[in-house]
Design a protein around this motif. Structure first.
Motif, PDB file in Angstrom:
ATOM      1  N   VAL A  62      24.130  41.279 -14.679  1.00 51.90           N
ATOM      2  CA  VAL A  62      25.320  42.061 -14.347  1.00 51.90           C
ATOM      3  C   VAL A  62      25.035  42.770 -13.032  1.00 51.90           C
ATOM      4  O   VAL A  62      23.995  43.413 -12.878  1.00 51.90           O
ATOM      5  N   VAL A  63      25.958  42.655 -12.101  1.00 52.78           N
ATOM      6  CA  VAL A  63      25.814  43.306 -10.799  1.00 52.78           C
ATOM      7  C   VAL A  63      26.989  44.265 -10.617  1.00 52.78           C
ATOM      8  O   VAL A  63      28.140  43.835 -10.508  1.00 52.78           O
ATOM      9  N   GLY A  64      26.686  45.566 -10.612  1.00 51.77           N
ATOM     10  CA  GLY A  64      27.694  46.573 -10.311  1.00 51.77           C
ATOM     11  C   GLY A  64      27.736  46.767  -8.815  1.00 51.77           C
ATOM     12  O   GLY A  64      26.758  47.220  -8.218  1.00 51.77           O
ATOM     13  N   LEU A  65      28.846  46.423  -8.190  1.00 52.59           N
ATOM     14  CA  LEU A  65      28.916  46.368  -6.734  1.00 52.59           C
ATOM     15  C   LEU A  65      30.061  47.218  -6.208  1.00 52.59           C
ATOM     16  O   LEU A  65      31.233  46.909  -6.419  1.00 52.59           O
ATOM     17  N   ALA A  66      29.722  48.294  -5.503  1.00 51.50           N
ATOM     18  CA  ALA A  66      30.740  49.077  -4.804  1.00 51.50           C
ATOM     19  C   ALA A  66      31.263  48.260  -3.628  1.00 51.50           C
ATOM     20  O   ALA A  66      30.507  47.559  -2.961  1.00 51.50           O
ATOM     21  N   GLY A  67      32.556  48.318  -3.386  1.00 50.76           N
ATOM     22  CA  GLY A  67      33.141  47.545  -2.297  1.00 50.76           C
ATOM     23  C   GLY A  67      33.229  46.067  -2.588  1.00 50.76           C
ATOM     24  O   GLY A  67      33.272  45.237  -1.670  1.00 50.76           O
ATOM     25  N   SER A  68      33.297  45.710  -3.881  1.00 53.97           N
ATOM     26  CA  SER A  68      33.283  44.294  -4.256  1.00 53.97           C
ATOM     27  C   SER A  68      34.487  43.527  -3.710  1.00 53.97           C
ATOM     28  O   SER A  68      34.423  42.310  -3.519  1.00 53.97           O
ATOM     29  N   GLY A  69      35.582  44.230  -3.448  1.00 55.02           N
ATOM     30  CA  GLY A  69      36.758  43.563  -2.922  1.00 55.02           C
ATOM     31  C   GLY A  69      36.549  42.967  -1.539  1.00 55.02           C
ATOM     32  O   GLY A  69      37.280  42.064  -1.131  1.00 55.02           O
ATOM     33  N   ALA A  70      35.530  43.477  -0.811  1.00 57.41           N
ATOM     34  CA  ALA A  70      35.261  42.967   0.539  1.00 57.41           C
ATOM     35  C   ALA A  70      34.194  41.882   0.536  1.00 57.41           C
ATOM     36  O   ALA A  70      33.859  41.352   1.598  1.00 57.41           O
ATOM     37  N   LEU A  71      33.667  41.553  -0.644  1.00 52.57           N
ATOM     38  CA  LEU A  71      32.571  40.592  -0.708  1.00 52.57           C
ATOM     39  C   LEU A  71      33.048  39.171  -0.417  1.00 52.57           C
ATOM     40  O   LEU A  71      34.027  38.699  -0.986  1.00 52.57           O
ATOM     41  N   GLU A  72      32.340  38.487   0.485  1.00 51.74           N
ATOM     42  CA  GLU A  72      32.562  37.055   0.700  1.00 51.74           C
ATOM     43  C   GLU A  72      31.687  36.311  -0.291  1.00 51.74           C
ATOM     44  O   GLU A  72      30.476  36.179  -0.106  1.00 51.74           O
ATOM     45  N   ARG A  73      32.290  35.848  -1.354  1.00 44.03           N
ATOM     46  CA  ARG A  73      31.525  35.298  -2.469  1.00 44.03           C
ATOM     47  C   ARG A  73      30.609  34.128  -2.073  1.00 44.03           C
ATOM     48  O   ARG A  73      29.488  34.043  -2.589  1.00 44.03           O
TER      49      ARG A  73
END
Length: 336
Positions: A62-73
């Protein structure tokens, strides 16, 4: 993993909940650092945690990521595959991780106040209703940025009207006019902050000089990225502890605003814990203390975010029963 703007932390557990690997690197929020730097930092923390372990043995992530909406998967996925991990990670936002860092319960409320501020109602571990989190320009009421901006504004307004101000004004002057980092540690109360001493030496009839200082302070504050004002937040805490009335009013207002944000998402029946996370609410700082006093016994502090993410991954991968999961939560997240 618990990945934020300041740091990226990875924790590896075995099936019994024992810690078997840990890694730490710089911030991995893609919105703050860009995808290349963020993913590189996440990879560094991940590699450290996996050192000495066959990555193919990892059963859940599980990866809790702040700013996940900007992540280039695709960028993230290439890094993940390069580590040798075969399990697909579950990426979640920081709200669910912060809530799990405070309780093993599936339902409740979480309030995060760091550089920004946001609250959410949590159901089955997921946010269903969110308040604030609107950024420094439109929201983040009571956050570290909000505190820093209020401190800078109070100092500028005091100097502009020819008022030497108090402890907070001196501390803000030191931070913004001397290029020195804020000094939140305790000092001899009989020794004024250098900035306060400068104003004190001006004497009567120095309104023009104070106005010039106010303009310098404004120019210096506005020449930097806006979010840098958050670094002034600890000065509010220090000045409040020393009895500065302006700082105390800022603390009181911040606590009220944060509790109002909680009230927007809190269930009407008031059930479930309220988890408090983020640097503004951590420890024995004045804002956290005021928020806890307002919210009452239902407010609980968050523990280790990386531990919470690892606990969630372990619960999913190993199928811990509720009693075992609760016991391991206390051990993994709080070290009990």
């Amino acid at each position: 993993m618990d990945v934020g703007g300041t740091s990226s932390r990875a924790l590896l557990l075995d099936a019994s909940g024992r810690r078997s690997g840990y890694g730490h690197a710089a911030g991995g929020n893609p919105a703050a650092h860009g995808n290349a730097a963020a993913v590189a930092n996440i990879g560094l923390a991940l590699g450290s945690a996996l050192r000495g372990t066959d990555p193919a043995l990892v059963a859940g992530a599980v990866v809790g990521l702040a700013g996940s909406g900007a992540l280039e998967r695709p960028v993230f996925d290439r890094m993940w595959a390069a580590t040798g991990l075969r399990v697909a990670p579950r990426l979640v936002g920081d709200l669910g991780i912060a809530f799990a860092a405070g309780t093993a319960e599936p339902h409740g409320t979480v309030l995060i106040a760091g550089t920004g501020a946001i609250a959410a109602r949590i159901e089955d571990g997921e946010p269903v209703t969110v308040a604030d989190g609107l950024g420094w320009l439109l929201g983040d009421q009571g956050s570290g940025f909000w505190l820093g901006r209020r401190a800078a504004r109070a100092a500028a307004r005091a100097l502009s009207r020819g008022d030497a101000g108090g402890t907070l004004t001196g501390l803000v002057m030191d931070a913004l006019l001397d290029d020195a980092p804020p000094r939140p540690e305790a000092t001899d109360p009989e020794t004024p902050a250098p900035g306060r001493a400068v104003v004190g030496e001006m004497g009567d009839g120095a309104a023009g000089e104070m106005r010039a200082l106010a303009i310098r302070l404004v120019v210096r504050a506005q020449s930097r990225p806006p979010l840098e004002l958050a670094r002034l937040a600890p000065l509010v805490a220090r000045a409040a502890a020393e009895g500065d009335p302006v700082a105390r009013e800022i603390v009181s207002t911040a606590a009220r605003l944060l509790c109002e944000t909680v009230a927007e998402v809190r269930p009407a029946d008031g059930t479930g814990p309220i988890v408090l996370a983020g640097g503004v609410l951590a420890g024995d700082g004045p804002v956290g203390a005021a928020v806890r006093e307002r919210l009452g016994a239902g407010a609980v502090p968050a523990g280790d975010g990386a531990g919470a993410a690892a606990w969630l991954a372990g619960r999913e991968a190993f199928g811990w029963d509720p009693e075992t999961a609760a016991l391991l939560h206390a051990r993994i997240v709080f070290g009990r």
